[in-house]
Scaffold this active site. Structure first.
Site, short mmCIF file in Angstrom:
data_model
loop_
_atom_site.label_atom_id
_atom_site.label_comp_id
_atom_site.label_asym_id
_atom_site.label_seq_id
_atom_site.Cartn_x
_atom_site.Cartn_y
_atom_site.Cartn_z
N GLU A 138 0.85 -1.19 0.00
CA GLU A 138 0.00 0.00 0.00
C GLU A 138 0.88 1.25 0.00
OE1 GLU A 138 -2.64 0.64 3.32
OE2 GLU A 138 -3.76 2.14 2.21
N GLY B 51 3.36 1.94 10.63
CA GLY B 51 3.13 1.20 11.88
C GLY B 51 2.77 -0.25 11.61
N ALA B 52 1.89 -0.45 10.64
CA ALA B 52 1.42 -1.81 10.35
C ALA B 52 0.64 -1.79 9.05
CB ALA B 52 0.52 -2.29 11.47
N MET B 53 0.30 -2.99 8.56
CA MET B 53 -0.41 -3.05 7.29
C MET B 53 -1.43 -4.19 7.31
SD MET B 53 -0.88 -1.79 4.36
CE MET B 53 -2.17 -2.47 3.34
N GLU B 54 -2.63 -3.87 6.86
CA GLU B 54 -3.78 -4.76 7.01
C GLU B 54 -3.94 -5.79 5.91
OE1 GLU B 54 -3.96 -1.41 6.30
OE2 GLU B 54 -5.54 -1.01 4.85
N HIS C 208 -6.96 -1.91 15.08
CA HIS C 208 -7.13 -1.12 13.85
C HIS C 208 -6.95 -2.00 12.60
CE1 HIS C 208 -6.68 2.65 11.42
NE2 HIS C 208 -5.96 1.84 10.65
N GLU C 209 -5.85 -2.75 12.57
CA GLU C 209 -5.59 -3.57 11.37
C GLU C 209 -6.64 -4.67 11.25
OE1 GLU C 209 -3.61 -2.09 9.52
OE2 GLU C 209 -2.65 -0.86 11.06
N HIS D 227 -9.82 -3.32 9.75
CA HIS D 227 -9.74 -3.08 8.31
C HIS D 227 -10.28 -4.26 7.50
CE1 HIS D 227 -7.91 0.71 7.38
NE2 HIS D 227 -6.78 0.49 8.01
N GLU E 111 -9.54 4.75 6.20
CA GLU E 111 -8.69 5.11 7.33
C GLU E 111 -9.45 5.90 8.40
OE1 GLU E 111 -6.26 3.54 7.90
OE2 GLU E 111 -5.50 2.84 5.97
N1 B3K Z 1 -2.87 1.05 5.76
C1 B3K Z 1 -1.61 1.09 6.44
C2 B3K Z 1 -0.79 2.26 6.05
C3 B3K Z 1 0.23 1.95 5.07
C4 B3K Z 1 1.10 3.15 4.81
C5 B3K Z 1 1.62 3.15 3.46
N2 B3K Z 1 2.59 4.20 3.20
C6 B3K Z 1 -1.76 1.10 7.91
C7 B3K Z 1 -3.08 1.46 8.41
O1 B3K Z 1 -3.51 2.59 8.38
O2 B3K Z 1 -3.78 0.59 8.84
ZN ZN Z 2 -5.54 1.96 8.70
#
Ligand code: B3K
Ligand code: ZN
Length: 880
Positions: free
Chosen positions: A123, A263-266, A299-300, A303, A322
């Site tokens: 992403e 921070g993290a990715m879903e 949060h993740e 998503h 978001e």
């Molecule tokens: N969707 C990811 C964010 C990724 C950032 C890319 N540059 C984390 C989050 O908001 O859940």
């Molecule tokens: Zn997010």
């Protein structure tokens, strides 16, 4: 890829895709120094366009076939960012084989290496660095992925969905195949290969499906993942209960990675996390680390429905997932913790980061209309202000109405890529509302100001309340239309009780909250039968993200601080008192005058500390507003004056309340250090706030050093070290040395060591930061480490804006250097220059020169966007 004037993209240019990818089959052959990616796509034409254009960056094309026949080289063209096939059939199978080099990938986007493992971040547009594809969120497809690698080095091979097949290959290699039954955009693709430790658990959903839960981390670290596991189960349960959302695959996997920009990715079924948001034990992680892990794991997970099952039509709609998911994680944290304290924390964060963004050169609406780099959309406005707008919707229709709206949203749009408007329409439809005016929150940038005027007539016993709204210009938006602003309201009597508000313009939502809607530029309400002037409590719970301009008296603020039934506004009253005092003290320091610390503030805080109520709330009330918030109230940023004012007030509080602070400290120190009960979190927070103030007094450094040495948990150890870091005591060096010696092999804890020094308010901080950049433990390729040192320093207003030091030049040089290998990290750092237009003349010229130097340095489009907008904010940008 680097250009002087990158191309802008516009929301209005959105066109639906010309082709659909019905099925994706990927085969990854991972080797030490390269990876071969074979992609088989089932493609169908949707419109009349003849040529197929696929996204792709830094790919070495080795093979291309259409329906298994080689595609002639005359019929395709490769550009730096795409592959075009001329005049393709209506429906066909495209096979490409490309070679990529994860080892050389330094921007940590696409497939890259973190230590000995391989992982991905796609992403928003990383997938195009993996293979040729329609890399846009409204192109959703079903993925089957096979990963092959050396079995010894990479025993764990993961991707999205369900495990389908596993087999051994010749030459000590093996492969695993994953099938994801849900259609998804490419940005949710993920792959991990490595030798990792894992913990297992399970969750049984409300329809009795048993889901396997797995959290992976580097060997030896997996035992630090149990808190994350508990959080995950809590989040899964909460989403079932609060929003009726059930998990949909057979397994949910999380992997902790040390090198990660965000921070993290879903990613669907396979979340990849920055290890700082997974790993925790009481010895090495603070209470706030524990809280952040809980909130980001949730949060993740959330998503999975808001983002994955229902996704985005295009990147301008990012806040659709978001803003909504931040709102959901905030509600989760409020439900499992203290509603008021979590709300205060969120608002503090919003005001520090989002309000300043909204007032600065990089202000943009929640749904932006143009950008240079899609990567730059991940801002506090899209996230935190986006969440506030959703919260206003919930306030307006009440929780049950909001739930009805969410149910309608999911049933209308499951499996689709939609827009912010679709979401707002679903909530409005389910509640028979018309929200045309409300939607201006999505298109107009800037924080509105609501000015309050009161007029009480003791003879008529009537009270007039006049509210006026305005919103200053933002880049590209000079004039704004009035917003629809829902303000929760209450009136308090002298004895602290609440007036039973009755007024045709005050409505009550399904939760019994009283709402006053401000729709017009100005509105006056008249309340009758009030034998005394009531004390106004407006914008309770911070129901609308606005600045309130209200000339309340000290008595009124003290009344709210003592009696308001709305805890948020109790805290807010204290913040207003402190803000007013800090602003006056700053002006005085700037003019070389002296001014007294506010006796009303001291009296109010004394009462708060004396009255043993909720310790977490007491701690929050005792904390002064941050510099980044105070700067917003000032036309010119005089950092030394601001800093002198803060020190004076802190010292005033420490002296004025010392007996109570000592008592509080002694009562709470050492109690239940290992308890994870939110009440004990609050007690520790209050205790460490007391320590912070006590450390200003004679003997304070000794007290902090004693706590530092005796602490059993990181919360106490870090708080003590932080107090020492701000002091001039000789114990400072000793504590820092001990801390480093103890933790030199633990990257996460060592980040704290860098961060504490970079955040210190001492004069010498700048020279410390310069030295720390060359420290043997510093690693400029690791985003967490860079943020710990440089981002922390950039946010340290008194030190970054110290007029006696060449801070801007140093910082700009580092941004230029980092931008060459990791533009996302450089971009984040460059945001620290956003305040430059408020600097006094000489300093402004020096910051302007640093910005100009960056702009001339062939920046990535990401950093170019932030720097060029910062420079544009100043009509008279200094020339060199
Ligand atoms: N969707 C990811 C964010 C990724 C950032 C890319 N540059 C984390 C989050 O908001 O859940
Ligand atoms: Zn997010």
């Amino acid at each position: 890829m680097k250009t002087d004037e990158p191309k802008k993209i516009y929301l209005q240019d959105y066109r639906p895709p010309d082709f659909e990818v019905q099925k994706v089959d990927l085969h990854f052959d991972l080797y030490e120094d390269f990876c071969r990616v074979q992609s088989t796509l089932r493609i169908r034409r949707l419109g009349t366009v003849r040529d197929l254009v696929l996204d792709g960056i830094d790919l070495q094309l080795e093979k291309i076939t259409v329906d298994r026949k080689p595609w002639p080289s005359a019929r395709y063209h490769i550009s730096p960012e795409s592959l075009t096939l001329d005049d393709v059939p209506d429906q066909f199978t495209l096979e490409t084989v490309v070679k990529i080099f994860p080892d050389k990938n330094t921007d940590l986007e696409g497939l890259y290496r973190s230590g000995p493992m391989f992982c991905t971040q796609c992403e928003p547009q990383g997938f195009r660095k993996i293979t040729y594809y329609l890399d846009r969120p409204d192109s959703m497809s079903q993925f089957t992925v096979t990963v092959a690698a050396d079995k010894k080095k990479y025993p764990i091979l993961l991707s999205n969905g369900n495990r389908a097949e596993q087999k051994d290959l010749p030459d000590g290699r093996h492969q695993v195949t994953w099938e994801d039954p849900f259609k998804k955009p490419a940005y949710l693709f993920a792959l991990v290969a490595g030798d990792l430790g894992v913990i297992h658990d399970s969750f049984t959903t409300f329809s009795e499906k048993k889901i396997g839960l797995e959290i992976y981390a580097p060997h030896g670290q997996q035992e630090r993942c149990w808190h994350a596991m508990e959080c995950l189960k809590k989040a899964m349960k909460w989403d079932e209960e609060r929003f009726g959302r059930e998990y949909d695959l057979t397994a949910y996997l999380i992997v902790a990675v040390d090198d990660f920009n965000a921070g993290a990715m879903e990613n669907k079924g396979l979340n990849i996390f920055n290890s700082r948001l997974v790993l925790a034990d009481p010895i090495s992680a603070t209470d706030s680390d524990y809280f952040n892990i809980e909130s980001v794991i949730a949060h993740e997970y959330f998503h999975n429905w808001t983002g994955n099952r229902v996704t985005l039509r295009d990147w301008f709609e990012l806040s659709l997932k978001e803003g909504l998911t931040v709102f959901r994680d905030q509600e989760f944290s409020m439900d499992v913790g203290s509603r008021a304290v979590v709300r205060i924390e969120s608002v503090n964060d919003l005001r520090q980061k989002q309000f300043s963004e909204d007032a600065g050169p990089n202000a943009h609406p929640i749904r932006p209309e143009s950008c240079y780099a899609v990567d730059n959309f991940f801002t506090p406005t899209i996230y935190e202000k986006g969440a506030e707008v959703i919260r206003m919707m919930q306030t307006m229709v009440g929780r049950p109405g909001f739930r009805k709206g969410m149910d309608l949203y999911f049933s209308r749009y499951d499996g689709q890529a939609v827009t912010i408007e679709d979401f707002a329409q679903a909530i409005a439809d389910a509640n028979e509302q018309h929200w045309d005016q409300f939607q201006l929150w999505y298109s107009q940038a800037g924080t509105p100001t609501v000015t309050v005027e009161e007029d009480y007539d003791p003879v008529k016993k009537s009270y007039h309340l006049t509210l006026r709204q305005s919103c200053g210009p933002s880049p590209g938006q000079v004039v704004k239309k009035p917003f629809l602003i829902p303000l929760l309201i209450g009136l308090l009597r002298k004895d602290g009780s609440e007036v039973n508000l009755r007024h045709p313009d005050v409505t009550v939502n399904s939760e019994g909250q009283k709402i006053l809607y401000l729709r017009d530029p100005e509105k006056t309400l008249l309340f009758h039968d009030l034998p005394e002037k009531p004390v106004l409590s407006l914008n309770r719970q911070f129901s609308a993200p606005v600045h309130l301009q209200w000339r309340a008296t000290d008595e009124e603020l003290l009344h709210l601080l003592a009696y308001d039934s709305d805890d948020f506004n109790r805290w807010e009253a204290g913040q207003i008192l402190a803000t007013q005092n800090l602003l006056v003290l700053t002006q005085a320091a700037q003019a070389g005058r002296s001014h007294a610390v506010s006796p009303a503030l001291l009296a109010g805080l004394q009462k708060v500390l004396d009255n043993r109520s909720d310790p977490a709330l007491q701690a929050m009330i005792l904390q002064l507003p941050e510099d980044s918030y105070l700067v917003q109230m000032q036309a010119v940023l005089h950092a030394p004056a601001m800093s002198a004012a803060r020190v004076q007030l802190e010292l005033g509080i420490a002296n004025g309340l010392q007996t109570l602070l000592r008592e509080t400290y002694e009562n709470l120190n050492g109690k239940n250090p290992h308890s994870r009960d939110p009440l004990d979190f609050g007690r520790r927070h209050l205790k460490n706030t007391a320590l912070f103030y006590l450390s200003f007094l004679p003997g304070g450094a000794d007290l902090a050093f004693k706590q530092f040495q005796q602490a059993k948990i990181m919360t106490d150890r870090q708080a003590a070290l932080q107090a020492l870091c701000d002091s001039e005591s000789s114990l400072r060096e000793q504590a820092l040395q001990e801390f480093r010696d103890q933790w030199k092999n633990d990257t996460l804890v060592l980040n704290k060591w860098f961060a504490l020094q970079a955040s210190s308010r001492r004069r010498q901080t700048f020279s410390d930061v310069v030295k720390l950049w060359d420290h043997v433990d510093f690693n400029k390729k690791n985003p967490n480490r860079v943020y710990s040192l440089l981002w922390r320093f950039g946010e340290n207003i008194p030190c970054f804006h110290d007029p006696t030091q060449p801070t801007y030049e140093f910082f700009a040089d580092k941004i230029i250097e980092i931008d060459r290998y990791n533009p996302q990290v450089a971009t984040r750092l460059s945001g620290s220059f956003n305040l430059w237009v408020k600097l006094p003349t000489t300093q402004k010229a020096s910051a302007g020169r640093a910005l100009q130097k960056m702009l001339r340095s062939n920046l990535s489009k990401n950093t170019y966007e932030i720097v060029s907008k910062a420079l544009k904010a100043e009509d008279m940008a200094p020339t060199i």
